[in-house]
Design an enzyme around this catalytic site. Sequence first.
Site, PDB file in Angstrom:
ATOM      1  N   LYS A 110      -7.340  -4.087  -2.742  1.00 43.78           N
ATOM      2  CA  LYS A 110      -8.009  -4.951  -1.438  1.00 43.78           C
ATOM      3  C   LYS A 110      -7.920  -6.070  -1.030  1.00 43.78           C
ATOM      4  O   LYS A 110      -7.663  -6.638  -2.516  1.00 43.78           O
ATOM      5  CB  LYS A 110      -9.543  -4.479  -1.555  1.00 43.78           C
ATOM      6  CG  LYS A 110     -10.256  -4.943  -0.134  1.00 43.78           C
ATOM      7  CD  LYS A 110      -9.950  -4.031   0.896  1.00 43.78           C
ATOM      8  CE  LYS A 110     -10.493  -3.158   1.259  1.00 43.78           C
ATOM      9  NZ  LYS A 110     -10.613  -2.446   2.496  1.00 43.78           N
TER      10      LYS A 110
HETATM   11  N1  GLU Z   1      -8.869  -0.863   5.103  1.00 45.58           N
HETATM   12  C1  GLU Z   1      -9.215   0.305   5.724  1.00 45.58           C
HETATM   13  C2  GLU Z   1     -10.087   0.766   4.864  1.00 45.58           C
HETATM   14  O1  GLU Z   1     -11.003   0.042   4.168  1.00 45.58           O
HETATM   15  C3  GLU Z   1      -7.894   1.362   5.605  1.00 45.58           C
HETATM   16  C4  GLU Z   1      -7.235   0.533   4.406  1.00 45.58           C
HETATM   17  C5  GLU Z   1      -5.065   1.174   4.571  1.00 45.58           C
HETATM   18  O2  GLU Z   1      -4.889   1.845   5.501  1.00 45.58           O
HETATM   19  O3  GLU Z   1      -5.175   0.617   3.735  1.00 45.58           O
HETATM   20  O4  GLU Z   1      -9.898   2.254   4.030  1.00 45.58           O
END
Ligand code: GLU
Length: 423
Positions: A110
């Site tokens: 993240k």
């Molecule tokens: N931001 C989204 C999540 O928290 C998608 C993450 C992604 O597709 O890599 O799941």
Amino acid sequence: MQARRKSSNVLLDTALQEFYGAADEMGLSERLISILSRSERQVKVSIPVEMDDGSVEVYDGYRVQHSTALGPSKGGIRYDLGVDMDECEALAMLMTWKCSLAGIPYGGGKGGICCDPLNMSAREKEKLTRTYAARIEPLIGRWSDVPAPDMNSSGQEMVWILDTVSKMRGHLEPSILTGKPVTFWGSFGRNEATGRGVATCGLELMRILGRNPEDVTAVVQGFGNVGSYTAKTLNDAGVKIVGISDITGGYYSSGGIDIHKAFEVIRKNPKKLLTGFEAVGNCEKIDDVLFTEAEFLFPCARDGVINQDTAAKVRARYIVEGANGPTTPEGEEILDDAGVLIVPDFLANSGGVIGSYFEWAQNLQGAFWTEEEYNNKLVHIMKGNFRRVWDYAEAKRVKMRRAATMTAIQRVADVIAMRGMFL
Ligand code: GLU
């Protein structure tokens, strides 16, 4: 035995304590507990931006890779004033469990930038994004770390990052990130995927409970990418959405919200907000929908909204978590005592990253799927995963969150056992 971690950051502490609790319940070895309670890599960058008025602001940016045991670290990049290293670490760990549970070949990551995106111009946001991209560029790659949109980011931010990294490398590499617009290496269905997945979980739950969606009422908190498509998918399935909300407030109608009109309003609004919806939507303006009378609550806004101060006022019997971390442990305890069932975030909102995997797989092959193909596969996988967690929870007599965490940890542990723990 290494000391167990605690954090003053609520989101990180919640992630850690849920991990320890599940790990102990499944008898995970102390060495794996120590390894998985830490992130493989945490990077902080400073991002100088020349603002429109000529002044210079220096922002803090982050990228955390919690685990790459199952594959490249995968996870979004958020733009929010709450972003810091602890938050990114918590959410990266959540991504590890999300990808593992979803059965896709990714680890968890993240990133984010601490900023107030709603009060920045498009030019300022572009500069911020490009400099951030340049500074985290060494981490990014289709086989190492694959970003995606998250809170307050979308296809546009992904294109700025992709363009910056591609220029630095001298060639285009579409598969280094997902959530791109359909017109530029994105996939049909990805934009709606998270909301479609959240709604699919809600509808599966209704099916297991023997309920007809047309007899069910629901409220959806948050009308960004996740909330809006959750509401639309539920509405299309016949569920009566009696309330929606965003940072401008809540909107209530006992007869049902006109979701199509709500979409019209956000489409026309430069900040994609529901400003003035009460007039065109013919509904009542209220503070928020968290405490509104409805059977199902879909919190799709942000973390920590259901906590020790708010949980007792929640009237829903079923909560399907569209946002990451909307319920704090104290809030969850109150809801548990009240017999409220919670479908946990990293199961409920995994449609986004499953959809990202579809996009990545298409990019690697230079293939383009139809929207129908994409949606059918997504719904099929979401239903299967929901059922697996439900059955496991029933068999082990644990909550869905615990069942999902244990299932997710097990796959990561199995792969680490096969690959080896040390370099
Ligand atoms: N931001 C989204 C999540 O928290 C998608 C993450 C992604 O597709 O890599 O799941």
